[in-house]
Design an enzyme around this catalytic site. Structure first.
Site, mmCIF file in Angstrom:
data_model
loop_
_atom_site.group_PDB
_atom_site.id
_atom_site.type_symbol
_atom_site.label_atom_id
_atom_site.label_comp_id
_atom_site.label_asym_id
_atom_site.label_seq_id
_atom_site.Cartn_x
_atom_site.Cartn_y
_atom_site.Cartn_z
ATOM 1 N N ASP A 31 43.663 73.950 -35.720
ATOM 2 C CA ASP A 31 44.279 73.798 -34.398
ATOM 3 C C ASP A 31 44.735 75.176 -33.945
ATOM 4 O O ASP A 31 45.099 76.011 -34.784
ATOM 5 C CB ASP A 31 45.493 72.865 -34.502
ATOM 6 C CG ASP A 31 45.763 72.152 -33.187
ATOM 7 O OD1 ASP A 31 45.776 70.925 -33.156
ATOM 8 O OD2 ASP A 31 45.939 72.851 -32.165
ATOM 9 N N LYS A 208 31.700 53.768 -26.220
ATOM 10 C CA LYS A 208 33.147 53.964 -26.275
ATOM 11 C C LYS A 208 33.815 53.530 -24.971
ATOM 12 O O LYS A 208 34.783 52.776 -24.959
ATOM 13 C CB LYS A 208 33.446 55.437 -26.579
ATOM 14 C CG LYS A 208 34.901 55.817 -26.511
ATOM 15 C CD LYS A 208 35.733 55.015 -27.513
ATOM 16 C CE LYS A 208 37.206 55.072 -27.188
ATOM 17 N NZ LYS A 208 37.947 56.049 -27.906
ATOM 18 N N PHE A 253 43.320 40.378 -28.112
ATOM 19 C CA PHE A 253 43.519 41.045 -26.817
ATOM 20 C C PHE A 253 43.637 40.065 -25.660
ATOM 21 O O PHE A 253 43.193 40.315 -24.547
ATOM 22 C CB PHE A 253 42.424 42.091 -26.565
ATOM 23 C CG PHE A 253 42.793 43.402 -27.194
ATOM 24 C CD1 PHE A 253 42.871 43.517 -28.573
ATOM 25 C CD2 PHE A 253 43.127 44.504 -26.419
ATOM 26 C CE1 PHE A 253 43.263 44.702 -29.175
ATOM 27 C CE2 PHE A 253 43.527 45.698 -27.004
ATOM 28 C CZ PHE A 253 43.589 45.788 -28.387
ATOM 29 N N CYS A 264 44.705 55.943 -23.799
ATOM 30 C CA CYS A 264 43.270 55.630 -23.778
ATOM 31 C C CYS A 264 42.841 54.711 -22.644
ATOM 32 O O CYS A 264 42.037 55.107 -21.804
ATOM 33 C CB CYS A 264 42.872 55.029 -25.120
ATOM 34 S SG CYS A 264 43.320 56.088 -26.490
ATOM 35 N N ARG A 331 52.856 57.880 -23.606
ATOM 36 C CA ARG A 331 51.950 58.200 -22.495
ATOM 37 C C ARG A 331 51.563 56.926 -21.743
ATOM 38 O O ARG A 331 51.177 55.941 -22.354
ATOM 39 C CB ARG A 331 50.700 58.922 -23.014
ATOM 40 C CG ARG A 331 50.956 60.388 -23.309
ATOM 41 C CD ARG A 331 49.754 61.053 -23.909
ATOM 42 N NE ARG A 331 49.533 60.642 -25.282
ATOM 43 C CZ ARG A 331 48.496 61.056 -26.026
ATOM 44 N NH1 ARG A 331 47.606 61.876 -25.515
ATOM 45 N NH2 ARG A 331 48.367 60.638 -27.274
HETATM 46 C C1 UGA Z 1 42.720 51.694 -27.797
HETATM 47 C C2 UGA Z 1 41.600 50.867 -28.449
HETATM 48 O O1 UGA Z 1 42.103 49.614 -28.909
HETATM 49 C C3 UGA Z 1 40.970 51.633 -29.615
HETATM 50 O O2 UGA Z 1 39.881 50.897 -30.152
HETATM 51 C C4 UGA Z 1 40.472 52.986 -29.089
HETATM 52 O O3 UGA Z 1 39.906 53.773 -30.104
HETATM 53 C C5 UGA Z 1 41.643 53.754 -28.499
HETATM 54 O O4 UGA Z 1 42.200 52.972 -27.418
HETATM 55 C C6 UGA Z 1 41.110 55.072 -27.995
HETATM 56 O O5 UGA Z 1 40.330 55.088 -27.034
HETATM 57 O O6 UGA Z 1 41.350 56.091 -28.641
HETATM 58 P P1 UGA Z 1 45.305 52.122 -28.338
HETATM 59 O O7 UGA Z 1 45.369 52.782 -27.003
HETATM 60 O O8 UGA Z 1 45.919 52.817 -29.509
HETATM 61 O O9 UGA Z 1 43.761 51.838 -28.754
HETATM 62 O O10 UGA Z 1 46.058 50.750 -28.212
HETATM 63 P P2 UGA Z 1 45.722 49.188 -28.134
HETATM 64 O O11 UGA Z 1 46.252 48.530 -29.332
HETATM 65 O O12 UGA Z 1 44.318 48.952 -27.787
HETATM 66 O O13 UGA Z 1 46.665 48.768 -26.919
HETATM 67 C C7 UGA Z 1 46.509 49.328 -25.617
HETATM 68 C C8 UGA Z 1 47.468 48.687 -24.640
HETATM 69 O O14 UGA Z 1 47.097 47.333 -24.388
HETATM 70 C C9 UGA Z 1 48.913 48.623 -25.094
HETATM 71 O O15 UGA Z 1 49.745 48.955 -24.000
HETATM 72 C C10 UGA Z 1 49.132 47.182 -25.502
HETATM 73 O O16 UGA Z 1 50.456 46.754 -25.372
HETATM 74 C C11 UGA Z 1 48.221 46.483 -24.512
HETATM 75 N N1 UGA Z 1 47.768 45.142 -24.969
HETATM 76 C C12 UGA Z 1 46.921 45.044 -26.026
HETATM 77 C C13 UGA Z 1 48.188 44.015 -24.283
HETATM 78 O O17 UGA Z 1 48.957 44.095 -23.297
HETATM 79 N N2 UGA Z 1 47.721 42.798 -24.689
HETATM 80 C C14 UGA Z 1 46.880 42.666 -25.744
HETATM 81 O O18 UGA Z 1 46.492 41.510 -26.054
HETATM 82 C C15 UGA Z 1 46.476 43.808 -26.432
#
Ligand code: UGA
Length: 437
Positions: A31, A208, A253, A264, A331
């Site tokens: 880094d 992706k 989800f 993301c 974020r």
């Molecule tokens: C997400 C994807 O799930 C990963 O597979 C991906 O690699 C990652 O983005 C990325 O692009 O790097 P992440 O952002 O860490 O992962 O979080 P998630 O667990 O997917 O949740 C995202 C948002 O959706 C959160 O705000 C969570 O509260 C919300 N969420 C998730 C809901 O409101 N309801 C659900 O049923 C699931």
């Protein structure tokens, strides 16, 4: 097993580098941020990611994982260079790829033997090809190289498990030689028969975005159904459960909430709409998801006003600042939209998060930060629960109520239920089951 250099020690780079070392490769994580590398060299982890320290320490001790700011040297010694640098949203929503180009140039400059440039960061379709051109232009010898797209599917909070036991590995490449080397890099996963999708670079890049956008649409869909449940007297959890019993839908989800956040989904949905536009077509579905998700955050304020119509001079306790539990990442967290609206309406906001207050403080230095959920609820007229941290699941409801001026509870994650909350004297609204006892 290969010699690997991972450029970028953010969530993706650090977890990937650690996981690749755990697979038996020799990994140097580099880094340009000296502070981060110094922390890592001193055994400290610059991010909050459960389980990471244990695997990281194990691999450092085994001599397979090290950290450095000497990018040139690390690339020269590597067979495979992973780019895991940030691709934040640019002005028009498109991904800003400056850091990726920079890694490409550094790779070209240090191409002293055949190497593979692997893109781990989420980048628009066509980036792999552009990186290939860039490296071809910038390198000053005849040494060969290949570019591979190997997108990550890591969820913050469970990223280590996601890396070590993925649902699938995607390898996008037009070179049989590069694909063979990538197999070696991921050999333990091949042995465990993890599905590996081998395809061209463009398809891998698109997988992706399509995956993230689909999940974002799925969440948005259940949020809309939840809003309808609130009006017609349905229970969104039972709707989601019954929907999920259909194998074509799957139950994951489908949990309603205050809108998806994080680094993301918001970024990738916007970037995908931009990619569509650049190619002269549109994605009405993803555009709608982006818009509906914005409204979902505002709807939380509407729910608060349902219980507390005039917010002026009222005290609101916010429980949860990270965009989801088990991360200190704030974020695009719904709290960042909701808190300013509450303040604009004249409310005083008291906040608590078990892990994310430091991160939140960077953007909101003047908020009233509290040391516990009870401290946040002191003299409050309402509690708005925004993140489903375990710590908020079994709060002492009597103690909580007794510290408040008015016992209003807005539960945007449906952690509690109305009957129990009412029996403790709370006025309660959840998401998509507010009329259900
Ligand atoms: C997400 C994807 O799930 C990963 O597979 C991906 O690699 C990652 O983005 C990325 O692009 O790097 P992440 O952002 O860490 O992962 O979080 P998630 O667990 O997917 O949740 C995202 C948002 O959706 C959160 O705000 C969570 O509260 C919300 N969420 C998730 C809901 O409101 N309801 C659900 O049923 C699931």
């Amino acid at each position: 097993m290969k010699n690997i250099c991972v450029v970028g020690t953010g969530y993706v780079g650090l977890v990937s580098g650690t996981g690749l070392a755990d697979f038996g490769n020799n990994v140097v994580c580099v880094d340009i941020n000296k502070e981060k590398i110094d922390m890592l060299l001193n055994g400290k982890i610059p991010i909050y990611e459960p389980g990471l320290k244990e695997v990281l320490d194990r691999n450092v001790q085994a001599g397979r994982l090290s950290f450095s700011t000497e990018v040139d040297k690390a690339i020269q010694a590597a067979d495979v260079v992973f780019s895991a640098v940030g691709t934040p949203p640019g002005k028009g929503g498109e991904a800003d790829l400056d850091a990726v180009w920079k890694v490409g140039e550094t790779f070209a400059k240090n191409l002293n033997s055949y190497k593979i440039f692997v893109n781990k960061s989420t980048v628009p379709v066509g980036t792999g090809k552009k990186v290939y051109q860039l490296i071809s232009e910038k390198k000053n010898n005849t040494v060969g190289f290949d570019v591979v797209s190997n997108p990550e599917f890591l969820r913050e909070g469970s990223a280590v498990g996601d890396f070590l036991r993925p649902d699938r590995v995607v390898i996008g490449s037009s070179s049989a030689k590069a694909a063979e080397i990538m197999k070696d890099v991921y050999r333990p996963l091949y042995l465990r028969e993890t599905p590996v999708v081998e395809t061209n670079i463009e398809t891998a890049e698109l997988i992706k975005y399509a995956s993230n956008a689909f999940l974002a649409v799925k969440i948005t869909f259940i949020n809309e159904i939840a809003n309808l449940c609130d009006i017609v007297g349905g229970d969104v959890h039972i709707v989601a459960k019954a929907m999920g019993l259909d194998g074509r839908i799957s139950p994951k989800f489908l949990h309603p909430g205050p809108g998806y956040g994080g680094s993301c989904f918001p970024k990738d949905t916007l970037a995908l709409t931009q990619i569509f536009r650049e190619h002269g077509i549109s994605t009405k579905l993803v555009e709608a998801a982006v818009e509906v998700n914005e409204n979902q955050k505002r709807l939380v304020v509407g729910k608060t006003k349902q219980l507390l119509p005039d917010l002026k001079d009222k005290t609101i306790a916010i429980l949860g600042l990270s965009f989801k539990p088990n991360t200190d990442d704030t974020r695009e967290s719904p709290a960042k939209t909701i808190i300013p609206i509450l303040e604009d309406a004249g409310a005083h906001v008291q906040v608590f998060d078990p892990v994310a207050m430091e991160d939140f403080r960077r953007d909101f230095p003047k908020l009233d930060y509290r040391i516990s959920p009870y401290h946040a609820a002191e003299n409050a007229h309402a509690i708005v629960l925004l993140t489903e941290w375990n710590e908020f699941r079994d709060m002492n409801l009597e103690k909580l109520k007794n510290t408040m001026i008015e016992p209003n509870f807005i539960d945007t994650r449906n952690v509690y239920n109305k009957r129990i909350m009412n029996s403790h004297g709370f006025r309660y609204v959840g998401m998509g089951r507010s009329l259900i006892d």
